[in-house]
Design a protein around this motif. Structure first.
Motif, PDB file in Angstrom:
ATOM      1  N   ARG A  72       0.619   1.106   6.874  1.00 35.61           N
ATOM      2  CA  ARG A  72       0.550   1.742   8.196  1.00 35.61           C
ATOM      3  C   ARG A  72      -0.820   1.564   8.831  1.00 35.61           C
ATOM      4  NH1 ARG A  72       4.655   2.379   5.951  1.00 35.61           N
ATOM      5  NH2 ARG A  72       6.300   3.898   6.317  1.00 35.61           N
ATOM      6  N   ASP A  73      -1.846   1.394   7.988  1.00 35.64           N
ATOM      7  CA  ASP A  73      -3.206   1.321   8.523  1.00 35.64           C
ATOM      8  C   ASP A  73      -3.972   0.130   7.956  1.00 35.64           C
ATOM      9  OD1 ASP A  73      -3.433   2.142   5.900  1.00 35.64           O
ATOM     10  OD2 ASP A  73      -5.012   3.607   6.285  1.00 35.64           O
TER      11      ASP A  73
ATOM     12  N   ARG B 122      -6.231   9.365   1.383  1.00 33.55           N
ATOM     13  CA  ARG B 122      -6.403   8.117   2.149  1.00 33.55           C
ATOM     14  C   ARG B 122      -7.730   7.447   1.805  1.00 33.55           C
ATOM     15  NH1 ARG B 122      -2.213   7.633   5.150  1.00 33.55           N
ATOM     16  NH2 ARG B 122      -2.922   5.531   5.521  1.00 33.55           N
TER      17      ARG B 122
ATOM     18  N   ASP C  44       3.797   9.980  10.551  1.00 34.82           N
ATOM     19  CA  ASP C  44       2.856   8.887  10.284  1.00 34.82           C
ATOM     20  C   ASP C  44       2.032   8.525  11.520  1.00 34.82           C
ATOM     21  OD1 ASP C  44       3.851   8.761   7.715  1.00 34.82           O
ATOM     22  OD2 ASP C  44       5.161   7.045   8.088  1.00 34.82           O
TER      23      ASP C  44
ATOM     24  N   SER D  69       4.991  11.439   3.150  1.00 36.02           N
ATOM     25  CA  SER D  69       4.267  11.508   4.433  1.00 36.02           C
ATOM     26  C   SER D  69       3.212  12.602   4.389  1.00 36.02           C
ATOM     27  CB  SER D  69       5.212  11.819   5.579  1.00 36.02           C
ATOM     28  OG  SER D  69       5.860  10.677   5.992  1.00 36.02           O
TER      29      SER D  69
ATOM     30  N   ARG E 178       3.128   6.360  -2.559  1.00 42.62           N
ATOM     31  CA  ARG E 178       4.303   6.900  -3.255  1.00 42.62           C
ATOM     32  C   ARG E 178       3.959   7.272  -4.702  1.00 42.62           C
ATOM     33  NH1 ARG E 178       9.427   6.005  -1.129  1.00 42.62           N
ATOM     34  NH2 ARG E 178       9.373   5.111   0.959  1.00 42.62           N
TER      35      ARG E 178
ATOM     36  N   ARG F 280       9.623  10.683   9.725  1.00 48.90           N
ATOM     37  CA  ARG F 280       8.470  10.040   9.092  1.00 48.90           C
ATOM     38  C   ARG F 280       7.613   9.298  10.117  1.00 48.90           C
ATOM     39  NH1 ARG F 280       8.257   6.664   4.227  1.00 48.90           N
ATOM     40  NH2 ARG F 280      10.356   5.871   4.525  1.00 48.90           N
TER      41      ARG F 280
ATOM     42  N   SER G 246       0.356  11.483   2.176  1.00 51.73           N
ATOM     43  CA  SER G 246      -0.456  10.427   2.773  1.00 51.73           C
ATOM     44  C   SER G 246      -1.246  10.914   3.994  1.00 51.73           C
ATOM     45  CB  SER G 246       0.398   9.204   3.118  1.00 51.73           C
ATOM     46  OG  SER G 246       1.336   9.547   4.100  1.00 51.73           O
TER      47      SER G 246
ATOM     48  N   ARG H  15      -0.533  11.965  12.580  1.00 52.62           N
ATOM     49  CA  ARG H  15      -1.515  12.600  11.686  1.00 52.62           C
ATOM     50  C   ARG H  15      -2.928  12.284  12.188  1.00 52.62           C
ATOM     51  NH1 ARG H  15       0.215   8.434   7.273  1.00 52.62           N
ATOM     52  NH2 ARG H  15      -1.077   6.692   7.931  1.00 52.62           N
TER      53      ARG H  15
ATOM     54  N   THR I  44       0.830  -1.215   0.000  1.00 54.81           N
ATOM     55  CA  THR I  44       0.000   0.000   0.000  1.00 54.81           C
ATOM     56  C   THR I  44       0.861   1.261   0.000  1.00 54.81           C
ATOM     57  OG1 THR I  44      -0.238   0.063   2.416  1.00 54.81           O
ATOM     58  CG2 THR I  44      -1.905  -1.174   1.187  1.00 54.81           C
TER      59      THR I  44
HETATM   60  O1   DC Z   1       6.093   1.853   3.443  1.00 55.82           O
HETATM   61  P1   DC Z   1       6.572   3.015   2.603  1.00 55.82           P
HETATM   62  O2   DC Z   1       7.811   3.672   3.126  1.00 55.82           O
HETATM   63  O3   DC Z   1       6.689   2.698   1.151  1.00 55.82           O
HETATM   64  O4   DC Z   1       5.385   4.084   2.726  1.00 55.82           O
HETATM   65  C1   DC Z   1       5.478   5.343   2.137  1.00 55.82           C
HETATM   66  C2   DC Z   1       4.673   6.372   2.934  1.00 55.82           C
HETATM   67  O5   DC Z   1       3.289   6.120   2.757  1.00 55.82           O
HETATM   68  C3   DC Z   1       4.952   6.408   4.436  1.00 55.82           C
HETATM   69  O6   DC Z   1       5.540   7.632   4.792  1.00 55.82           O
HETATM   70  C4   DC Z   1       3.616   6.278   5.090  1.00 55.82           C
HETATM   71  C5   DC Z   1       2.608   6.217   3.989  1.00 55.82           C
HETATM   72  N1   DC Z   1       1.703   5.087   4.106  1.00 55.82           N
HETATM   73  C6   DC Z   1       0.531   5.287   4.766  1.00 55.82           C
HETATM   74  O7   DC Z   1       0.296   6.378   5.263  1.00 55.82           O
HETATM   75  N2   DC Z   1      -0.384   4.290   4.855  1.00 55.82           N
HETATM   76  C7   DC Z   1      -0.132   3.078   4.315  1.00 55.82           C
HETATM   77  N3   DC Z   1      -1.053   2.105   4.419  1.00 55.82           N
HETATM   78  C8   DC Z   1       1.092   2.840   3.648  1.00 55.82           C
HETATM   79  C9   DC Z   1       1.997   3.869   3.579  1.00 55.82           C
END
Ligand code: DC
Length: 235
Positions: free
Chosen positions: A140-141, A119, A193, A110, A42, A189, A113, A196, A37
């Motif tokens: 992350r979620d 989102r 993350d 960041s 990205r 980050r 996102s 937020r 995700t």
């Molecule tokens: O895992 P990554 O480093 O490729 O994620 C890139 C950015 O995307 C990270 O700063 C947080 C965000 N992200 C998010 O907010 N929710 C997700 N489900 C996946 C990534």
């Protein structure tokens, strides 16, 4: 080892905890799709930067403008989930798998996102991808917001120093950057993350916590596959 019903395994955790490598390996072992995700966030960040640089105007944080832009955007994963392409309107699809990992994109992702409409739209797309097939999702979620009722949840973490070391080892472009700088960037980050207002990074109460500091990739993968054993047909 392919499961005989649709299953969703979700893995969350901070940057550099090893989620992508682990999720990719677990997906391979279970014979199901790896859903990265973070690559989607990205890709959106990349497309927004590109749009601003082409002189088509930055969108800032104007949610209506961002929503209109996202509606024109198509994100597509390759069959194995390893590559992602971006298409704007009926233009050519562009494979951005490498470009989305550059420091240029990492430095803004960041912020992108944290925009609620981004989102909302990506969450819907992630749910649509998993609606028809089994996935190992990481982000992350994914355990808290995207797939709150999934089959298995894991929260991967590791010490900041270990996460910085891993990130540096896996990204050749960070060779000239000091370990401290990589750690500082990860800490910034993490902070963004997890603080937020929409879908912050947090551990779901029903997730299995795995501290990967000092563990090998194989050890972590084995642990997760073992936890998923009941989801698989008896062999
Ligand atoms: O895992 P990554 O480093 O490729 O994620 C890139 C950015 O995307 C990270 O700063 C947080 C965000 N992200 C998010 O907010 N929710 C997700 N489900 C996946 C990534």
């Amino acid at each position: 080892m392919t499961p005989n019903r649709r299953i969703v395994v979700a893995i969350d955790g901070p940057s550099g905890a090893g989620k992508s490598t682990v999720a990719r390996a677990v997906a391979k072992r279970l014979g199901i799709l790896f859903l990265d995700t973070g690559a989607m966030y990205r890709a959106v960040a990349w497309a927004m930067l590109e749009q601003a640089e082409l002189g088509k105007g930055g969108m800032g944080t104007d949610e209506a403008a961002i929503a209109a832009f996202l509606r024109r955007l198509r994100l597509r994963f390759s069959e194995d989930g390893e590559r992602i392409s971006v298409q704007l309107d009926s233009g050519p699809a562009r494979d951005v798998s490498a470009e989305i990992r550059t420091p240029r994109v990492t430095s803004v992702v960041s912020q992108v996102s944290a925009v609620p409409i981004v989102r909302e739209m990506l969450t819907r797309e992630q749910q649509a991808i998993a609606a028809g097939r089994s996935v190992v999702a990481e982000g992350r979620d994914t355990t808290t917001v995207v797939f709150p009722h999934c089959d298995r949840k894991f929260f991967l973490t590791a010490s900041l120093e270990e996460r910085a070391r891993r990130r540096k080892a896996e990204r050749p472009e960070l060779e000239a950057v000091s370990l401290q700088e990589v750690a500082d960037e990860i800490a910034v980050r993490d902070e963004r993350d997890s603080t937020r207002s929409v879908a912050p990074l947090r551990m779901a109460s029903d997730a299995v916590l795995i501290d990967t500091t000092g563990l090998s990739l194989d050890e972590v993968v084995e642990r997760i596959v073992r936890e998923c054993a009941e989801l698989l047909p008896a062999s």
